[in-house]
Scaffold this motif. Structure first.
Motif, PDB file in Angstrom:
ATOM      1  N   TRP A 138       0.792  -1.143  -0.056  1.00 36.35           N
ATOM      2  CA  TRP A 138      -0.037  -0.055  -0.136  1.00 36.35           C
ATOM      3  C   TRP A 138       0.822   1.258   0.218  1.00 36.35           C
ATOM      4  O   TRP A 138       0.485   2.115  -0.783  1.00 36.35           O
ATOM      5  N   TYR A 157     -19.808   5.833   3.541  1.00 36.79           N
ATOM      6  CA  TYR A 157     -19.985   5.709   5.115  1.00 36.79           C
ATOM      7  C   TYR A 157     -21.123   6.821   5.856  1.00 36.79           C
ATOM      8  O   TYR A 157     -21.600   6.442   6.754  1.00 36.79           O
ATOM      9  N   GLY A 186      -7.209  -0.617  10.450  1.00 35.67           N
ATOM     10  CA  GLY A 186      -7.150  -0.301   8.867  1.00 35.67           C
ATOM     11  C   GLY A 186      -7.914   1.054   8.438  1.00 35.67           C
ATOM     12  O   GLY A 186      -8.419   0.813   7.218  1.00 35.67           O
ATOM     13  N   ASP A 209      -3.889   1.965  11.790  1.00 32.10           N
ATOM     14  CA  ASP A 209      -3.284   1.449  10.510  1.00 32.10           C
ATOM     15  C   ASP A 209      -1.815   1.282  10.258  1.00 32.10           C
ATOM     16  O   ASP A 209      -1.166   2.159  10.994  1.00 32.10           O
ATOM     17  N   SER A 210      -1.218   0.427   9.544  1.00 34.90           N
ATOM     18  CA  SER A 210       0.051   0.205   9.341  1.00 34.90           C
ATOM     19  C   SER A 210       0.805   1.396   8.584  1.00 34.90           C
ATOM     20  O   SER A 210       2.124   1.402   8.740  1.00 34.90           O
ATOM     21  N   HIS A 211       0.015   2.248   7.924  1.00 35.77           N
ATOM     22  CA  HIS A 211       0.592   3.159   6.847  1.00 35.77           C
ATOM     23  C   HIS A 211       0.651   4.502   7.701  1.00 35.77           C
ATOM     24  O   HIS A 211      -0.251   5.261   7.926  1.00 35.77           O
ATOM     25  N   ALA A 238      -2.704  -4.967  11.874  1.00 33.62           N
ATOM     26  CA  ALA A 238      -3.799  -5.626  12.303  1.00 33.62           C
ATOM     27  C   ALA A 238      -3.763  -6.858  13.111  1.00 33.62           C
ATOM     28  O   ALA A 238      -4.639  -7.264  13.894  1.00 33.62           O
ATOM     29  N   PHE A 252     -13.008  -1.290   7.727  1.00 37.50           N
ATOM     30  CA  PHE A 252     -13.549  -0.881   6.515  1.00 37.50           C
ATOM     31  C   PHE A 252     -13.219  -1.081   5.346  1.00 37.50           C
ATOM     32  O   PHE A 252     -11.805  -0.513   4.966  1.00 37.50           O
ATOM     33  N   ASP A 253     -13.598  -1.780   4.318  1.00 41.60           N
ATOM     34  CA  ASP A 253     -13.024  -2.176   3.076  1.00 41.60           C
ATOM     35  C   ASP A 253     -11.262  -2.191   3.299  1.00 41.60           C
ATOM     36  O   ASP A 253     -10.709  -1.723   2.223  1.00 41.60           O
ATOM     37  N   GLN A 315       2.132  -8.726   2.051  1.00 42.50           N
ATOM     38  CA  GLN A 315       2.450  -8.852   3.433  1.00 42.50           C
ATOM     39  C   GLN A 315       2.563 -10.412   3.781  1.00 42.50           C
ATOM     40  O   GLN A 315       2.447 -11.229   2.950  1.00 42.50           O
TER      41      GLN A 315
HETATM   42  C1  SAM Z   1      -8.393   0.310   0.979  1.00 41.53           C
HETATM   43  S1  SAM Z   1      -7.552   1.065   2.183  1.00 41.53           S
HETATM   44  C2  SAM Z   1      -9.246   1.505   3.316  1.00 41.53           C
HETATM   45  C3  SAM Z   1      -8.886   2.600   4.254  1.00 41.53           C
HETATM   46  C4  SAM Z   1     -10.217   2.954   5.203  1.00 41.53           C
HETATM   47  N1  SAM Z   1     -10.468   2.150   6.142  1.00 41.53           N
HETATM   48  C5  SAM Z   1     -11.163   3.484   4.414  1.00 41.53           C
HETATM   49  O1  SAM Z   1     -12.429   2.847   4.484  1.00 41.53           O
HETATM   50  O2  SAM Z   1     -11.034   4.392   3.612  1.00 41.53           O
HETATM   51  C6  SAM Z   1      -6.912   0.008   3.080  1.00 41.53           C
HETATM   52  C7  SAM Z   1      -6.184   0.487   4.363  1.00 41.53           C
HETATM   53  O3  SAM Z   1      -5.911  -0.795   4.998  1.00 41.53           O
HETATM   54  C8  SAM Z   1      -4.617  -0.462   5.642  1.00 41.53           C
HETATM   55  N2  SAM Z   1      -3.746  -1.787   5.793  1.00 41.53           N
HETATM   56  C9  SAM Z   1      -3.617  -2.763   4.910  1.00 41.53           C
HETATM   57  N3  SAM Z   1      -3.013  -3.847   5.624  1.00 41.53           N
HETATM   58  C10 SAM Z   1      -2.804  -3.586   6.924  1.00 41.53           C
HETATM   59  C11 SAM Z   1      -2.587  -4.257   8.259  1.00 41.53           C
HETATM   60  N4  SAM Z   1      -2.051  -5.483   8.119  1.00 41.53           N
HETATM   61  N5  SAM Z   1      -2.571  -3.784   9.221  1.00 41.53           N
HETATM   62  C12 SAM Z   1      -3.272  -2.385   9.243  1.00 41.53           C
HETATM   63  N6  SAM Z   1      -3.497  -1.699   8.463  1.00 41.53           N
HETATM   64  C13 SAM Z   1      -3.517  -2.271   7.094  1.00 41.53           C
HETATM   65  C14 SAM Z   1      -3.896   0.243   4.670  1.00 41.53           C
HETATM   66  O4  SAM Z   1      -2.824   0.824   5.138  1.00 41.53           O
HETATM   67  C15 SAM Z   1      -5.152   1.066   4.131  1.00 41.53           C
HETATM   68  O5  SAM Z   1      -5.170   2.366   4.704  1.00 41.53           O
END
Ligand code: SAM
Length: 358
Positions: A138, A157, A186, A209-211, A238, A252-253, A315
Motif C-alpha cells: 500500500w 459511510y 486499517g 493503520d500500518s501506514h 492488524a 472498513f474495506d 504482506q
Molecule cells: C483500501 S484502504 C481502506 C482505508 C479505510 N478503512 C477506508 O475505508 O477509507 C486499506 C487500508 O488498510 C490498511 N492496511 C492494509 N494492511 C494492513 C495491516 N496488515 N494492518 C493495518 N492496516 C493495514 C492500509 O494501510 C490502508 O489504509
C-alpha cells in the motif's frame, strides 16, 4: 498469430469495438475530470445556471479555448449538459456526482484513486509484481491513492454507517452510547473512525493503520474537526494493535487488503470485550465469478487486480482474498480465526456488512 477474419462475426466485433470506444472515452475523461476539480470548473458550474465557455473561463481564471474543449468533452460523456447556443449547464444530479464533496453520490475520489494507479511507474511496479508474485505494498503507491480512496468511500459511510450499519449489530449502539470503546482497524485517513466518534460523544474510538502517512493525515483531520480528545490514531498492524477490550472492532474495506486476514481476526478476537462485535465492511460481491461479471464487479475486480490483491501479497501470508471475495470466502476466514458467529448484518448496492462475534 493472425486472426482469420472469415471467422469473425461482424456484429459482435462492432459491439465489442463500441465498448472499447466507450472505455477509451472514459480513460481520456478521467484526467479531465480531475482537472475540472482542480481548476474549480465543476464548482463554478454547480449553481445550475447556463454558461458559455468564455464566462466559465473568466470565473475560473482559465483560458476560453481550453475550457470550451473541456466542456465539450464533459458534455459528450453526459457529465454536463449542452443546452445549444454555446450554453452548458450542470444538472442537480451532475452536481451531486462531480461538485458536492458532501453528497452521497460524490465520485471524484474514485477517479483520483484509479488514476493514481495508471502512471508508467505504477505499471512497471505491477508488471514486476505479476511476475514475481511478491505484490505491491500500500505504501508504495502515489499519495493520491490514499486521499482518493478515503474520498471515494467516505460518502457511502456517511450515508449508512451511523444510521443503518451500527444499529444492525447486536447491542453495539447501546454500548457506544454509554461510553463503550471502539477500534477501527486499517482506518486509512480515519473518516469512519471520526464518524463513530462524532455520533457517540461518550465513546472512545481509536483508529489503527500500518501506514504512517495515513495515520498522520487522520490525526490532522481529527484535530481540525475537534474530536481529538476522544478519537485518536495509532500506527499499528492488524495483528498487533492494542488497547482492548473493545466493544466494537471495525474493518472498513480493508480486510481483503491484508496479507493475513485470519491472523487479523484472531487478534481482534483477543482484543474484543465479552459480547462485543467485529464489523467487516467489504465490497458487494457474489460468491461466484459469474455473479460479479457486471459493471460494479468490473470496477471492484479492477481495483483488486491493481491494488488490493498485490497489497495482500506484499504482506506476511499473502492470502490475497481479493476485493470480490464474497460471503462464503469471508465466512471461511472468520471461521479459521475461530469466529463462527458470522452473519450478513446489512448491505447496500456497494457493500456487504458482516457481524462477527466470538
Ligand atoms: C483500501 S484502504 C481502506 C482505508 C479505510 N478503512 C477506508 O475505508 O477509507 C486499506 C487500508 O488498510 C490498511 N492496511 C492494509 N494492511 C494492513 C495491516 N496488515 N494492518 C493495518 N492496516 C493495514 C492500509 O494501510 C490502508 O489504509
Amino acid at each position: 498469430m493472425s486472426v482469420d477474419m472469415s471467422t469473425v462475426d461482424e456484429a459482435k466485433l462492432n459491439e465489442l469495438l463500441g465498448k472499447v470506444v466507450t472505455d477509451l472515452g472514459a480513460v481520456a475523461a478521467a484526467p479531465l475530470v480531475l482537472l475540472g476539480e482542480r481548476l474549480g470548473l465543476f464548482r463554478a458550474l454547480a449553481d445550475g445556471e447556463d454558461v458559455i465557455p468564455g464566462q466559465l473561463a473568466e470565473r475560473t481564471g482559465t483560458t476560453e479555448r481550453n475550457v470550451r474543449e473541456w466542456l465539450s468533452a464533459m458534455a459528450a460523456g453526459g457529465f454536463l449538459t449542452y443546452e445549444g447556443d454555446d450554453r452548458f449547464r450542470m444538472s442537480p444530479e451532475q452536481s451531486a456526482v462531480f461538485a458536492d464533496e458532501n453528497s452521497p453520490a460524490f465520485a471524484l475520489g474514485g477517479y483520483q484513486a484509479f488514476l493514481s494507479c495508471g502512471s508508467a511507474e505504477e505499471r512497471d511496479r505491477l508488471e514486476r509484481a505479476f511476475r514475481d508474485g511478491h505484490g505491491v505494498g500500500w505504501q508504495e503507491h502515489h499519495p493520491d491513492l490514499f486521499a482518493g480512496t478515503a474520498r471515494f468511500f467516505r460518502p457511502g459511510y456517511a450515508a449508512h454507517l451511523v444510521d443503518e450499519w451500527l444499529p444492525a449489530l447486536t447491542g453495539v449502539v447501546e454500548k457506544l452510547r454509554t461510553g463503550g470503546r471502539a477500534a477501527d482497524v486499517g482506518c486509512g485517513l480515519g473518516h469512519s473512525t471520526m464518524m463513530i466518534g462524532k455520533a457517540f460523544p461518550n465513546a472512545l474510538v481509536t483508529g489503527f493503520d500500518s501506514h504512517r502517512p495515513s495515520v498522520d493525515a487522520a490525526r490532522e483531520l481529527a484535530a481540525e474537526s475537534g474530536v481529538e480528545s476522544r478519537v485518536s490514531f495509532e500506527v499499528a498492524g492488524a495483528k498487533d494493535f492494542t488497547g482492548g477490550p473493545y466493544e466494537l472492532i471495525t474493518f472498513f474495506d480493508c480486510l481483503h487488503d491484508m496479507g493475513d486476514p485470519v491472523g487479523a481476526l484472531a487478534h481482534s478476537r483477543e482484543q474484543l470485550a465479552e459480547g462485543g462485535s467485529i464489523m467487516l465492511v467489504e465490497p458487494m460481491a457474489g460468491d461466484r465469478l459469474e455473479e460479479n461479471l457486471n459493471p460494479l464487479g468490473r470496477t471492484f475486480y479492477g481495483a483488486s487486480a491493481l491494488i488490493c490483491t498485490p497489497a495482500s501479497q506484499s504482506q506476511e501470508v499473502g492470502r490475497a482474498l481479493g476485493a470480490q471475495a464474497g460471503e462464503e470466502r469471508t465466512r471461511q476466514v472468520a471461521s479459521e480465526a475461530g469466529l463462527t458467529r458470522f452473519r450478513r448484518a446489512a448491505q447496500t448496492p456497494f457493500n456487504i456488512v458482516y457481524e462477527v462475534r466470538a
